[in-house]
Design a protein around this motif. Structure first.
Motif, PDB file in Angstrom:
ATOM      1  N   ARG A 785       0.857  -1.215   0.165  1.00  0.00           N
ATOM      2  CA  ARG A 785      -0.011  -0.176   0.059  1.00  0.00           C
ATOM      3  C   ARG A 785       0.998   1.080  -0.032  1.00  0.00           C
ATOM      4  O   ARG A 785       0.491   2.431  -0.008  1.00  0.00           O
ATOM      5  CB  ARG A 785      -1.028  -0.148   1.266  1.00  0.00           C
ATOM      6  CG  ARG A 785      -1.907  -1.297   1.087  1.00  0.00           C
ATOM      7  CD  ARG A 785      -2.582  -1.336   2.545  1.00  0.00           C
ATOM      8  NE  ARG A 785      -3.393  -2.643   2.643  1.00  0.00           N
ATOM      9  CZ  ARG A 785      -3.055  -3.695   2.826  1.00  0.00           C
ATOM     10  NH1 ARG A 785      -1.730  -4.068   3.137  1.00  0.00           N
ATOM     11  NH2 ARG A 785      -3.844  -4.844   2.697  1.00  0.00           N
ATOM     12  N   ASN A 786       2.213   1.016   0.041  1.00  0.00           N
ATOM     13  CA  ASN A 786       3.007   2.354  -0.047  1.00  0.00           C
ATOM     14  C   ASN A 786       4.260   1.863  -0.584  1.00  0.00           C
ATOM     15  O   ASN A 786       5.339   2.059  -0.220  1.00  0.00           O
ATOM     16  CB  ASN A 786       3.439   2.596   1.575  1.00  0.00           C
ATOM     17  CG  ASN A 786       3.885   4.173   1.500  1.00  0.00           C
ATOM     18  OD1 ASN A 786       4.105   4.663   0.530  1.00  0.00           O
ATOM     19  ND2 ASN A 786       3.745   4.683   2.906  1.00  0.00           N
ATOM     20  N   LEU A 787       3.949   1.648  -2.218  1.00  0.00           N
ATOM     21  CA  LEU A 787       5.108   1.394  -2.829  1.00  0.00           C
ATOM     22  C   LEU A 787       6.324   2.222  -2.974  1.00  0.00           C
ATOM     23  O   LEU A 787       7.503   1.967  -3.111  1.00  0.00           O
ATOM     24  CB  LEU A 787       4.635   1.105  -4.653  1.00  0.00           C
ATOM     25  CG  LEU A 787       5.734   0.747  -5.409  1.00  0.00           C
ATOM     26  CD1 LEU A 787       6.255  -0.676  -5.072  1.00  0.00           C
ATOM     27  CD2 LEU A 787       5.101   0.712  -6.808  1.00  0.00           C
ATOM     28  N   HIS A 788       6.070   3.678  -2.975  1.00  0.00           N
ATOM     29  CA  HIS A 788       6.895   4.799  -3.135  1.00  0.00           C
ATOM     30  C   HIS A 788       7.948   4.756  -1.821  1.00  0.00           C
ATOM     31  O   HIS A 788       9.305   4.607  -2.011  1.00  0.00           O
ATOM     32  CB  HIS A 788       6.262   6.038  -3.234  1.00  0.00           C
ATOM     33  CG  HIS A 788       7.308   7.288  -3.018  1.00  0.00           C
ATOM     34  ND1 HIS A 788       7.618   7.838  -1.878  1.00  0.00           N
ATOM     35  CD2 HIS A 788       7.854   7.866  -3.949  1.00  0.00           C
ATOM     36  CE1 HIS A 788       8.556   8.977  -2.115  1.00  0.00           C
ATOM     37  NE2 HIS A 788       8.831   8.784  -3.438  1.00  0.00           N
ATOM     38  N   ASP A 789       7.379   4.331  -0.609  1.00  0.00           N
ATOM     39  CA  ASP A 789       8.264   4.450   0.473  1.00  0.00           C
ATOM     40  C   ASP A 789       9.141   2.960   0.482  1.00  0.00           C
ATOM     41  O   ASP A 789      10.169   3.046   0.916  1.00  0.00           O
ATOM     42  CB  ASP A 789       7.606   4.250   1.832  1.00  0.00           C
ATOM     43  CG  ASP A 789       7.113   5.644   2.120  1.00  0.00           C
ATOM     44  OD1 ASP A 789       7.249   6.718   1.431  1.00  0.00           O
ATOM     45  OD2 ASP A 789       6.450   6.044   3.317  1.00  0.00           O
TER      46      ASP A 789
END
Length: 1160
Positions: A785-789
């Motif tokens: 749910r937080n690919l960027h991080d």
């Protein structure tokens, strides 16, 4: 301090070992004096004694020592705490993290607490004999726990400071009524005596040293940054100055976290008085200190061997040039005979060890002393590297400003080890902390909280508040006699990116105002540039929030800094060399001295090492040019001194990797919570050094790396580095990837067996993204749910590994591959030796008690699954077999624990039982054979769910091991994992409970134990950022088991929800109770209750996930610890006092960073 004709001016710094006195005489002359801080046989109070001596000698009048002055050491006043209903234990619980990771005994001072207050506390309380400290006035910053500690420290210390000052002034004619008496504060500024308070006084002495070297050593033309190196008798202070003082606004001193502006001074327990030990084949310096009384062996008071003794034994200190202030009558010189007697005894111990292990040739007394000096130097280099590299600075591009009585003997070696070329030593270096008081400005600071966004529409309000605070500072300084031309003000804003916790106190100096800034300057540019410098990136799409406004006003003092030879034999690496001795006061300006040489004055000794050069400046100060290290060839055979040095170097590499990872990562978990580990491994993938010591990572990283080493015939590299980070979400059936009811590994998120992250220098983003999104193919599961991080943090981990590889490569370039690999093995062997010694000691005691060398124990999970252990010990070898046969099978749930978790728990237990600092690496397990039945809960199948095994089962494994060895009763045995969230927010915490009691101590209440040490979110931050009200956070009385020594109490934590959320609970010890030992009673089991808004009360059980409505309240009752001993169970006994060596507590931003890491 202002000059006054016809009067004496004194500046005094009372340190742990020596008190320094700087006096400016009526005729303009200056005097310095150094005396022992504690000498109870001759005087009660060192500062008063120093003033008395100067006055007596300069005036010719008699000032009797017996003059009645009440100057006892500052001791706290009895203090009452008034606090919000439901939070009477808040400061006892604090952050819930234990101060030392491997300490089973946690003792704290008691405090006085007024009963729970039903009515609100009035804003002002007055009384003839009552002094009141209000937290809103002492430190108006958000965060209840550190602000509470700060106001308690202020209320505890300030009344006694006032009493001390009253007694101090009464000893002088007129009570110093017309004398300008100023005191140094922790922030480096002076304040009038009547405004001096406890919360601003904690670091006043070290602050004087920073001001001293900053004003005397920093060149405004060259602008080369300076490292302050203050080596005193008890500890060493390290700081940095690059044109501005570096402040921190929250720091822990002696276990108490204070919210008050302090200079960033990092203290390590390695001073002249640091004790010398030889433990399990390794040279160890500190952290125990001999203090001022009895002091080092050479002080003639029966003290132990210290660093000072090592310098004396090597000829680097000359007793004939030292003041005769030692011995019972304070009239004898340093005793070389006492020092050599102790060193001969220690050398015999070391040589006996070397002979029995056939590891190296015998060592002379001089070689032993030199070894301890080298180890001490390396220990002091580590915080300097950390302090500079943490903020993106190159350590070698600094000047080393050396001061303190012991610093000059180590300056050349420290500078050379750090790659520095210049050393500056002021003429008053021996008493620079006191001299700095004479150079400092009078400071007035005001601060208030702020919740504005830094943007155009807020600048009007921001400017008004800044102007009002600046006027307050200006008016206060004018009232103290300063003119407007003498007053300057500096504006600071406490800024952070919205949605992050990492705030920086920023000044706009060098960033003038523009059309897109407030009137005080361009704070946006200042913040983003500093953020980029410290962390390696910015977040331009995020808004910038102003948490606090601070104004610092300075009243300039107007005082500026004014810038017969003999021979001796001194021992260096090359052996004894002829060494010239110079008296500092007789050296002419411009004189150059080639090393080896010794420069001596009344208060310090400077060692100019071979191949170094010293010269005297026009101001009478010493500047040294340091040569590069003429590195001696080192063989692959074991050298016990080099073993200690390599241990520090490998740990330093792991620490520097961690700094790179923290600076370049982006997620809250890694950047702010510091939930990661970095490590160095040998060619076989065996762990060599690991930083920090997060318990659950200790064995797991090694297992992971070794799996890759032997993966499909890959050729083996010469070493490995690795980093492990907690990614907050990797997909699965619930946000946060920690579902309470998972039954397969795939439900817990993305799974990697072996994945090549970088190929040919190219980061494999596309393939990685595909793997992170793969869980979406399973029913009810989602990809990350937080690919960027995830991607950003993995890049940061690659950068950390690259830095580690570079540093190990540099070590290999310096020493050679064979030597570096050999010492990787030796460090592992040292840990092995310490564990074998511990097992032999236990076997010896066990054989005497029962005749059997076999112990066993078992405990149960809440579902009834047994964890059984039988330990068979071989006393002769110092080895053991840990056999978990009989442990229950893999469960249909997530409490399964992979083998690596059991190894981590075992390493943790072994380290606790060893009882001293040892390298935590593969060697710890070398004497251990581990049998874990396949298919059990401790070695489940490949696709078993395991998220609960990491945080719950690991605690039960520790309980079982400690029960077998009868170390202590069970602690709460649970991390109490609580999470809640909805489509817009997510929150996760672990909650403390009771610690188990043991032979000689009560269990600590409200603390995390064993395999976790997580800090909890401050109540004010929790309520500010999440839709929840913390109704209660207090101890749970009576939940600790009774006994001769009682178990610690659990806690009660009640969360009232204001919005719809999904609550997830993952806990243990709800049906089984933490065991007591040796007749002690069990601790109470935990309980999870839900109070619905309609009045219903539900028992949620140990593991669940449930939707909540506004008005629902979750009540968590955590388990208590087990009791120890069955006698006198009706009383709550006093904890036995353990003999403690005097030591100086570490402090500073480097210490805070390590504590934060170990608190994950």
């Amino acid at each position: 301090m202002t000059e006054t004709k016809g009067k004496f001016d004194f500046a005094i710094d009372r340190g742990g070992t020596f008190t320094d006195v700087f006096a400016r005489l009526p005729d303009g002359r200056e005097r310095v004096l150094k005396l022992l801080s504690r000498d109870p046989q001759n005087y009660k109070d060192a500062p008063t004694e120093g003033i008395r001596r100067v006055l007596e000698e300069e005036t010719g009048r008699d000032f009797p020592r017996e003059q009645p002055v009440d100057t006892t050491l500052i001791e706290g006043e009895r203090t009452a705490l008034l606090v919000t209903l439901g939070f009477k234990d808040l400061l006892h619980i604090g952050t819930q993290a234990r101060p030392k990771l491997f300490d089973l005994v946690i003792e704290v001072d008691e405090r006085v607490v007024l009963g729970q207050m039903a009515a609100s506390c009035p804003e002002k309380i007055t009384g003839d004999s009552l002094e009141v400290s209000l937290s809103s006035e002492v430190m108006p910053m958000v965060r209840a726990v550190p602000r509470g500690y700060t106001v308690c420290a202020d209320a505890y210390l300030t009344p006694k400071i006032h009493q001390y000052l009253k007694g101090f002034t009464s000893g002088f004619k007129g009570g110093l009524k017309d004398v300008d008496v100023l005191f140094m504060q922790s922030d480096g500024g002076l304040t009038p005596m009547e405004q001096f308070c406890g919360s601003r006084a904690v670091l006043s002495g070290p602050a004087g040293g920073v001001v001293g070297y900053a004003i005397t050593s920093y060149s405004q033309t060259e602008k080369k940054p300076v490292i302050g190196f203050d080596m005193g008798g008890t500890s060493t202070d390290v700081s940095r100055y690059a044109g501005q003082y570096e402040h921190v606004f929250e720091a822990t001193t002696a276990g108490v976290t204070l919210q008050a502006p302090q200079l960033d001074i990092n203290t390590v327990a390695a001073g002249g008085g640091s004790r010398l030990f030889f433990r399990s084949g390794m040279f160890v310096v500190g952290p125990e200190s001999a203090g001022a009384h009895p002091g080092p062996a050479c002080y003639r008071k029966g003290g132990p061997l210290t660093v000072t003794d090592a310098n004396l034994a090597l000829g680097r200190l000359l007793p004939s040039f030292f003041p005769k202030i030692f011995g019972p009558g304070e009239n004898e010189p340093l005793s070389l005979e006492e020092t050599m007697k102790h060193f001969h005894h220690l050398s015999q111990e070391i040589n006996h060890f070397l002979s029995s292990n056939q590891s190296q040739s015998q060592m002379s007394v001089e070689e032993v002393a030199m070894g301890f000096i080298r180890v001490a130097n390396e220990a002091m280099c580590r915080p300097i590297r950390a302090l500079t590299q943490a903020k993106g600075h190159d350590t070698s591009q600094h000047v080393l400003a050396c001061f303190g009585g012991a610093g000059g003997q180590h300056a050349c070696a420290i500078a050379r080890a750090l790659g520095m070329k210049s050393v500056f030593i002021h003429k008053y270096s021996g008493v620079l902390s006191a001299y700095g008081l004479a150079l400092a400005d009078v400071v007035e600071e005001v601060q208030e909280p702020c919740s504005l966004q830094y943007e155009q529409r807020s600048f009007g309000k921001l400017d008004q508040r800044v102007e009002r605070l600046s006027k307050r500072c200006h008016d206060t300084l004018c009232a103290r006699g300063f003119t407007s031309s003498q007053i300057t003000t500096e504006i600071f804003l406490h800024l952070r990116y919205k949605g992050t916790d990492c705030a920086l106190m920023v000044t706009a100096a060098g960033y003038p105002t523009n059309a897109e800034s407030c009137l005080a300057g361009d704070f946006r540019s200042a913040f983003t540039k500093r953020y980029l410098k410290e962390f390696g990136f910015t977040i331009p799409e995020r808004a910038i929030m102003v948490d606090d406004i601070r104004v610092r006003g300075c009243g300039k003092s107007g005082i500026k800094s004014v810038f017969k030879t003999k021979m001796t034999k001194c021992y260096f690496e090359e052996g004894y060399l002829d060494t010239s001795v110079y008296l500092w006061e007789e050296l002419p300006c411009g004189h150059r001295i080639q090393g080896p040489a010794i420069i001596i004055d009344k208060n310090s000794t400077i060692l100019v090492e071979p191949c170094c050069e010293a010269h005297l400046t026009e101001g009478g100060d010493v500047c040294m040019t340091v040569s590069s290290d003429p590195h001696c060839a080192l063989g692959t055979e074991l050298n016990t001194v080099q073993l200690s040095i390599f241990s520090h170097r490998f740990m330093s590499i792991a620490e520097q990797m961690g700094r790179v990872l923290q600076r370049t990562s982006i997620s809250t978990n890694i950047k702010e919570r510091l939930d990661f580990s970095c490590a160095v491994f040998g060619p076989d993938g065996g762990l060599v050094s690991n930083a920090p010591h997060i318990p659950v990572h200790l064995g797991a990283m090694q297992e992971t790396v070794q799996y890759q080493v032997f993966w499909k015939g890959v050729s083996r590299p010469v070493f490995f580095v690795a980093s492990r980070g907690h990614h907050a979400d990797i997909g699965g059936i619930t946000p946060g990837s920690m579902p309470p009811h998972s039954t397969t590994l795939q439900q817990e998120g993305a799974v990697f067996t072996s994945f090549k992250l970088v190929t040919g220098g190219v980061f494999q983003e596309e393939a990685l993204t595909e793997a992170l999104m793969a869980p979406a193919q399973y029913p009810d599961s989602s990809g990350t749910r937080n690919l960027h991080d995830n991607l950003s943090d993995l890049r940061a981990q690659v950068a950390a590994n690259q830095r580690g590889s570079q540093l190990v490569g540099e070590l290999i370039d310096s020493y050679g591959l064979a030597v570096v690999q050999a010492y990787m093995g030796y460090i592992q062997s040292n840990a092995e030796l310490a564990v074998r010694d511990m097992l032999r000691g236990f076997a010896r005691r066990r054989r005497q008690q029962s005749g059997s060398l076999e112990v066993e124990s078992e405990d149960f999970m809440d579902d009834g699954t047994a964890i059984r252990l039988r330990v068979q010990i071989n006393e002769e070898e110092g080895s053991a077999v840990f056999d978990f046969t009989g442990t229950g099978t893999e469960v249909w749930g997530n409490c399964n624990a992979p083998r690596a978790i059991t190894l981590s728990a075992l390493i943790y237990c072994l380290r606790c039982m060893v009882g001293q600092d040892i390298p935590l690496n593969q060697g710890c397990l070398a004497p251990i054979k581990i049998i874990i039945p396949p298919g059990s809960i401790l070695q489940p199948s490949q696709n078993a769910a395991v998220v609960g095994g990491n945080v719950l089962t690991s605690q039960r494994v520790v309980d079982v091991i400690f029960r077998a060895f009868e170390v202590c009763a069970a602690s709460q045995g649970c991390m109490n994992n609580i999470s809640f969230g909805n489509e817009s927010i997510g929150y996760y915490e672990t909650v403390a409970g009771g610690a188990g009691a043991g032979p000689g101590w009560n269990g600590r209440s409200g603390v995390h134990s064993h395999m976790t040490n997580t800090r909890i979110t401050d109540p004010e931050i929790l309520e500010k950022r999440y839709p929840v009200i913390l109704e209660q956070f207090s101890l749970r009385p009576g939940s600790g088991g009774a006994g001769t020594y009682c178990g610690g109490d659990g806690v009660v934590r009640k969360l009232l929800f204001r919005n719809k959320v999904v609550l997830s609970v993952l806990t243990e010890r709800r049906s089984t109770r933490p065991y007591g030992l040796q007749g002690g009673e069990d601790g109470a089991a935990g309980l999870n209750l839900l109070h619905r808004a309609d009045g219903r009360v539900l028992n949620l059980g140990a593991k669940t996930s449930i939707g909540l409505q506004p008005g629902d309240m979750f009540c968590l009752y955590t388990p208590g610890g087990g009791g120890y001993g069955g006698e006198d169970t009706n009383r709550r006994p006093q904890t036995k006092q353990r003999p403690l060596n005097e030591s100086f507590p570490e402090r500073g931003s480097v210490f805070e960073y390590r504590m934060a890491q170990e608190g994950v």
